[in-house]
Design a protein around this motif. Structure first.
Motif, PDB file in Angstrom:
ATOM      1  N   GLN A  81     -38.653 -11.602  23.729  1.00  0.00           N
ATOM      2  CA  GLN A  81     -37.551 -11.858  24.656  1.00  0.00           C
ATOM      3  C   GLN A  81     -38.077 -12.258  26.032  1.00  0.00           C
ATOM      4  O   GLN A  81     -37.614 -13.232  26.634  1.00  0.00           O
ATOM      5  N   ARG A  82     -39.068 -11.524  26.535  1.00  0.00           N
ATOM      6  CA  ARG A  82     -39.623 -11.824  27.864  1.00  0.00           C
ATOM      7  C   ARG A  82     -40.250 -13.220  27.895  1.00  0.00           C
ATOM      8  O   ARG A  82     -40.088 -13.966  28.872  1.00  0.00           O
ATOM      9  N   ILE A  83     -40.959 -13.567  26.825  1.00  0.00           N
ATOM     10  CA  ILE A  83     -41.603 -14.877  26.781  1.00  0.00           C
ATOM     11  C   ILE A  83     -40.559 -15.990  26.728  1.00  0.00           C
ATOM     12  O   ILE A  83     -40.705 -17.037  27.372  1.00  0.00           O
ATOM     13  N   CYS A  84     -39.492 -15.785  25.960  1.00  0.00           N
ATOM     14  CA  CYS A  84     -38.420 -16.787  25.906  1.00  0.00           C
ATOM     15  C   CYS A  84     -37.808 -16.993  27.290  1.00  0.00           C
ATOM     16  O   CYS A  84     -37.546 -18.130  27.702  1.00  0.00           O
ATOM     17  N   HIS A  85     -37.576 -15.900  28.012  1.00  0.00           N
ATOM     18  CA  HIS A  85     -37.056 -16.000  29.381  1.00  0.00           C
ATOM     19  C   HIS A  85     -38.034 -16.771  30.269  1.00  0.00           C
ATOM     20  O   HIS A  85     -37.637 -17.649  31.047  1.00  0.00           O
ATOM     21  N   LYS A  86     -39.306 -16.433  30.164  1.00  0.00           N
ATOM     22  CA  LYS A  86     -40.325 -17.077  30.996  1.00  0.00           C
ATOM     23  C   LYS A  86     -40.413 -18.571  30.703  1.00  0.00           C
ATOM     24  O   LYS A  86     -40.431 -19.396  31.628  1.00  0.00           O
ATOM     25  N   PHE A  87     -40.459 -18.920  29.422  1.00  0.00           N
ATOM     26  CA  PHE A  87     -40.547 -20.332  29.056  1.00  0.00           C
ATOM     27  C   PHE A  87     -39.293 -21.085  29.499  1.00  0.00           C
ATOM     28  O   PHE A  87     -39.375 -22.237  29.937  1.00  0.00           O
ATOM     29  N   ARG A  88     -38.145 -20.440  29.380  1.00  0.00           N
ATOM     30  CA  ARG A  88     -36.905 -21.100  29.789  1.00  0.00           C
ATOM     31  C   ARG A  88     -36.942 -21.438  31.275  1.00  0.00           C
ATOM     32  O   ARG A  88     -36.535 -22.527  31.692  1.00  0.00           O
ATOM     33  N   GLU A  89     -37.448 -20.518  32.084  1.00  0.00           N
ATOM     34  CA  GLU A  89     -37.516 -20.750  33.525  1.00  0.00           C
ATOM     35  C   GLU A  89     -38.635 -21.720  33.888  1.00  0.00           C
ATOM     36  O   GLU A  89     -38.448 -22.624  34.707  1.00  0.00           O
ATOM     37  N   ASP A  90     -39.813 -21.540  33.283  1.00  0.00           N
ATOM     38  CA  ASP A  90     -40.967 -22.378  33.638  1.00  0.00           C
ATOM     39  C   ASP A  90     -40.775 -23.834  33.240  1.00  0.00           C
ATOM     40  O   ASP A  90     -41.283 -24.740  33.912  1.00  0.00           O
ATOM     41  N   PHE A  91     -40.046 -24.068  32.132  1.00  0.00           N
ATOM     42  CA  PHE A  91     -39.939 -25.424  31.595  1.00  0.00           C
ATOM     43  C   PHE A  91     -38.525 -26.009  31.696  1.00  0.00           C
ATOM     44  O   PHE A  91     -38.234 -27.029  31.073  1.00  0.00           O
ATOM     45  N   CYS A  92     -37.657 -25.351  32.469  1.00  0.00           N
ATOM     46  CA  CYS A  92     -36.291 -25.854  32.695  1.00  0.00           C
ATOM     47  C   CYS A  92     -35.538 -26.053  31.375  1.00  0.00           C
ATOM     48  O   CYS A  92     -34.907 -27.098  31.150  1.00  0.00           O
ATOM     49  N   LEU A  93     -35.604 -25.067  30.497  1.00  0.00           N
ATOM     50  CA  LEU A  93     -34.920 -25.147  29.211  1.00  0.00           C
ATOM     51  C   LEU A  93     -33.527 -24.546  29.333  1.00  0.00           C
ATOM     52  O   LEU A  93     -33.367 -23.425  29.808  1.00  0.00           O
TER      53      LEU A  93
END
Length: 215
Positions: A81-93
């Motif tokens: 869950q944390r990684i999904c949140h991080k990737f969503r923010e870092d990569f504008c998903l």
């Protein structure tokens, strides 16, 4: 890597979105995230795939290059869950491609996790064979798919060679995550510089029924 959106003004037309890494200045036309839920003893997997903004005119038909920008593998649902949140923010998903009706997601729902997980538009077409063909298309003859330090090539060798017809895609979380983003980026909006995102609302009911049958 930290992605920021830029808009290129087009006279008399729609603005073109450009996704730029603030650290390296690499520019991308599209960036997609994919999620494979944990299956039995196999960890969950999340991957981010980017498509270069500019075409490569040195190759026939001027294709764009695809690059794995990030990935993470874990059996820990909180970490996933944390990684999904991080990737969503870092990569504008805005969302992550995956199976929103996988029973494992119920654990996230009960904990109030708010991550948008949506089906790929061509769900009914995606299997291990299609993934293998798309990989070959972009690695044999022309090199337009770049894995970097990804674990994906190892999984392709292990799973695709001897189990391509015998098991369902979701039993292999890395192949699910990678297959969803590769198929979406290859089969949707392949030739338009501005990109193309189909109206998912028209596909939601049909894809939901198909996902129940396939998963």
């Amino acid at each position: 890597m930290k992605i920021k959106k830029q808009l290129i003004k087009v006279r008399g037309g729609n603005d073109i979105k450009k996704l730029v890494d603030s650290d390296s200045d690499m520019a991308f036309r599209r960036i997609l995230g994919g999620l494979g839920w944990p299956y039995a003893e196999r960890p969950g997997f999340v991957v981010v795939l980017g498509e270069d903004f500019g075409p490569d005119h040195s190759l026939q038909h001027s294709p764009r290059h695809y690059r794995i920008l990030a990935e993470h593998e874990t059996s820990d649902l909180e970490e996933l869950q944390r990684i999904c949140h991080k990737f969503r923010e870092d990569f504008c998903l805005r969302s992550i491609l995956g199976n929103p009706e996988n029973p494992v997601r119920e654990i996230w729902k009960r904990e109030g996790v708010k991550i948008s997980v949506v089906l790929p538009c061509d769900l009914e077409k995606i299997d291990l064979n299609l993934i293998a063909q798309l990989v070959r298309r972009n690695t044999e003859g022309r090199k337009t798919l770049h894995f970097g330090d990804s674990k994906i090539p190892g999984y392709l060798t292990r799973f695709v060679a001897d189990r391509i017809e015998s098991e369902s895609l979701e039993q292999f979380p890395p192949m699910t995550a990678f297959g969803f983003v590769l198929a979406e980026i290859e089969l949707r909006g392949h030739s338009s510089l501005a990109g193309f995102r189909p109206d998912r609302s028209k596909l939601a009911i049909g894809n939901r029924m198909k996902s129940r049958r396939r998963f």
